[in-house]
Design an enzyme around this catalytic site. Sequence first.
Site, short mmCIF file in Angstrom:
data_model
loop_
_atom_site.label_atom_id
_atom_site.label_comp_id
_atom_site.label_asym_id
_atom_site.label_seq_id
_atom_site.Cartn_x
_atom_site.Cartn_y
_atom_site.Cartn_z
N ARG A 1 -4.11 10.41 4.94
CA ARG A 1 -2.99 11.35 5.02
C ARG A 1 -2.11 11.33 3.79
NH1 ARG A 1 -1.45 13.90 9.36
NH2 ARG A 1 0.60 14.01 8.42
N CYS B 1 -3.10 13.16 13.73
CA CYS B 1 -3.70 11.85 13.53
C CYS B 1 -3.46 11.02 14.77
CB CYS B 1 -3.17 11.18 12.28
SG CYS B 1 -1.69 10.23 12.54
N ARG C 1 -8.69 -0.54 5.52
CA ARG C 1 -7.99 0.50 4.75
C ARG C 1 -6.68 -0.01 4.17
NH1 ARG C 1 -5.94 4.56 8.35
NH2 ARG C 1 -4.44 4.59 6.67
N VAL D 1 9.41 9.53 5.29
CA VAL D 1 9.12 8.68 4.13
C VAL D 1 8.37 9.48 3.05
CG1 VAL D 1 7.95 6.58 3.36
CG2 VAL D 1 9.05 6.64 5.62
N ARG E 1 1.87 14.82 13.16
CA ARG E 1 2.52 14.40 11.90
C ARG E 1 2.61 15.63 11.01
NH1 ARG E 1 -0.10 8.85 9.83
NH2 ARG E 1 1.62 8.74 8.37
N ILE F 1 9.75 6.62 16.35
CA ILE F 1 9.24 7.38 15.19
C ILE F 1 8.04 8.25 15.55
CG2 ILE F 1 8.39 7.23 12.80
CD1 ILE F 1 11.20 6.19 12.95
N ASP G 1 5.74 0.43 11.78
CA ASP G 1 4.46 -0.20 11.42
C ASP G 1 4.38 -1.66 11.89
OD1 ASP G 1 3.70 2.11 10.23
OD2 ASP G 1 4.02 1.44 8.17
N LYS H 1 15.23 15.16 9.74
CA LYS H 1 14.83 13.86 10.29
C LYS H 1 14.36 13.03 9.10
CE LYS H 1 11.54 12.22 13.75
NZ LYS H 1 10.47 12.60 14.65
N VAL H 2 14.59 11.73 9.14
CA VAL H 2 14.17 10.90 8.00
C VAL H 2 12.64 10.89 7.91
CG1 VAL H 2 14.13 8.57 7.05
CG2 VAL H 2 16.22 9.43 8.14
N LYS I 1 0.85 -1.21 0.00
CA LYS I 1 0.00 0.00 0.00
C LYS I 1 0.88 1.26 0.00
CE LYS I 1 -1.46 1.48 4.12
NZ LYS I 1 -1.02 2.86 4.43
N ASN I 2 1.93 1.25 0.82
CA ASN I 2 2.76 2.46 0.94
C ASN I 2 3.71 2.66 -0.24
OD1 ASN I 2 1.41 3.08 3.24
ND2 ASN I 2 3.03 2.46 4.66
N1 EPU Z 1 7.90 14.42 10.55
C1 EPU Z 1 7.98 15.76 10.87
N2 EPU Z 1 7.92 16.68 9.85
C2 EPU Z 1 7.75 16.31 8.56
C3 EPU Z 1 7.65 14.93 8.24
C4 EPU Z 1 7.73 14.00 9.26
O1 EPU Z 1 8.14 16.14 12.03
O2 EPU Z 1 7.70 17.19 7.68
C5 EPU Z 1 7.98 13.42 11.63
C6 EPU Z 1 6.65 12.70 11.87
O3 EPU Z 1 5.80 13.41 12.72
C7 EPU Z 1 7.12 11.38 12.46
C8 EPU Z 1 8.43 11.12 11.72
O4 EPU Z 1 8.86 12.40 11.23
O5 EPU Z 1 7.39 11.55 13.82
C9 EPU Z 1 8.36 10.14 10.57
O6 EPU Z 1 7.25 10.44 9.76
P1 EPU Z 1 7.21 10.09 8.21
O7 EPU Z 1 7.09 11.36 7.46
O8 EPU Z 1 8.32 9.17 7.84
O9 EPU Z 1 5.83 9.29 8.13
P2 EPU Z 1 4.86 9.33 6.90
O10 EPU Z 1 5.64 9.48 5.67
O11 EPU Z 1 3.75 10.29 7.16
C10 EPU Z 1 4.89 6.80 6.30
C11 EPU Z 1 3.89 5.69 6.17
C12 EPU Z 1 3.41 5.28 7.57
C13 EPU Z 1 4.63 4.86 8.38
C14 EPU Z 1 5.67 6.01 8.44
C15 EPU Z 1 6.97 5.62 9.14
C16 EPU Z 1 2.88 6.06 4.02
C17 EPU Z 1 1.69 6.47 3.24
N3 EPU Z 1 2.78 6.12 5.35
O12 EPU Z 1 4.21 7.88 6.93
O13 EPU Z 1 2.56 4.16 7.40
O14 EPU Z 1 4.24 4.55 9.70
O15 EPU Z 1 6.01 6.38 7.09
O16 EPU Z 1 7.57 4.56 8.52
O17 EPU Z 1 3.89 5.68 3.46
C18 EPU Z 1 0.74 2.72 7.88
O18 EPU Z 1 0.91 2.18 6.79
O19 EPU Z 1 -0.01 2.23 8.78
C19 EPU Z 1 1.45 3.96 8.19
C20 EPU Z 1 1.06 4.78 9.16
#
Ligand code: EPU
Length: 422
Positions: free
Chosen positions: A95, A121, A402, A169, A126, A332, A310, A166-167, A23-24
């Site tokens: 999201r 969320c 979902r 995704v 986030r 994370i 996850d 910070k890393v 999915k991701n």
């Molecule tokens: N963060 C910030 N600022 C930003 C971006 C991220 O502070 O501009 C912080 C976030 O708040 C969090 C951390 O950095 O504390 C990592 O967040 P990330 O951006 O990596 O998460 P994401 O891209 O929103 C994706 C997956 C999530 C998965 C996370 C971590 C997708 C669509 N979603 O979310 O998947 O948990 O990476 O690996 O790819 C799920 O599938 O259930 C799911 C939640």
Amino acid sequence: MKKFVIKGPIRGAKGEVNISGAKNSCLPLMAASLLFKHKVVLRNVPIVEDVFTMIKLLKSLGSKVNIDKSKKILEIVNTRKHKLIVPYKLVSTMRAGVLTMGPLLGKYQNRNIYVAKSGGCSLGVRDINYHLAGFEKLGAKNFLTRGYVKIISRNGLKGSTYKFPKVTVTGTANLIMASIFLKGEQLLKNISIEPEVIDLINFLNNSGAKIEFLRNRTIRIKGVKELISANHKIIGDRIEAFSYLCVGAITKGNVKVLGVDPNFLKSELKVLKKMGCKILIGKNFISLSITKKLLPVKIKTGPYPQYATDNMPILLALLTNVLGKSEINETIFSNRFMAAPELSRMGAKILINNNIAHVQGQKFLNAAECISSDLRTTFSLILGAMSANGTSKIHRIYHGLRGYENLTGKMKQIGIKIKIEN
Ligand code: EPU
């Protein structure tokens, strides 16, 4: 509202599960289709609710989208100009809608783009501040207006260097997509190297983009004029695969997952092995069996290749059944232990302190009624219910639907009955 009904304890899950496309991976690839003038074909598409929400979103922007559910093929055609407003209604239900920012900005330079700002969320704050800071480095200003982020690059996008503090995704995916057509070269440092991001890079490079790894977390993107049409097979879902392996572990069974690269789960498989699970891997499969008593373990989540956040709630449920003291350090998200209070209703002993969960494993759990609050929590509660004495009910199952394709059907394949009741 629908609920899962599970009668436990369930022992000896046995058989094979075909893992769906990730999915991701699918969601950013669908967003990336906005960059193309020609047809994009995605194969191995997971048939889950989030994909249908993304289809709605793309259609609302003007894309033509066709899905063949039985063949799991998605065709997206973007010959018309898009509307440049991504509505709140769709971003608030998923999201990943934020992933449209990068490609719209990349394709429609000098135009105003409005994307509804996603709120908080259940996993905690986030933010998208790193996405926006990266866009600014490319030359795009952003303003918040009535809950929408307005982005515009008045003089087009130009190459520069951006290091993610910070890393992230989706932050990485967004910056890559925004950079495809820029003038010059873009350096992105401290990027996410999750398999799903690599899938996006491979997809774009196979379509004419110029993205090159310089070091482990640094890439260089040379702007190109256009992308050619694409036909891409989505990678297998490592989170779904791990979830079913844990069904094998918690029921002391023997489960084989097919269609996933075992390299994507190196950290997780190391943990399962350390606990005493017997793991066999092949080119595109992983099997798990239990031949001895499992041991408690200490883990810490982190960006790939570390243990995936996850996959943490899934392991949490398993550990509530492993005698002894285990420890999980979540690095994370600030609020990723939502399964804990619900598992506690089944008798699990979990104490949370400073984002570390201390788990005291029990001989067995007792059935209870509980509520799921997000996708991975749902699977965690399903595992808890499988190990508990009696009939458990899990409410708000739409979270699980979902992101897990044909959940009850796949469970049935390994001998597990989960009823859905209204
Ligand atoms: N963060 C910030 N600022 C930003 C971006 C991220 O502070 O501009 C912080 C976030 O708040 C969090 C951390 O950095 O504390 C990592 O967040 P990330 O951006 O990596 O998460 P994401 O891209 O929103 C994706 C997956 C999530 C998965 C996370 C971590 C997708 C669509 N979603 O979310 O998947 O948990 O990476 O690996 O790819 C799920 O599938 O259930 C799911 C939640």
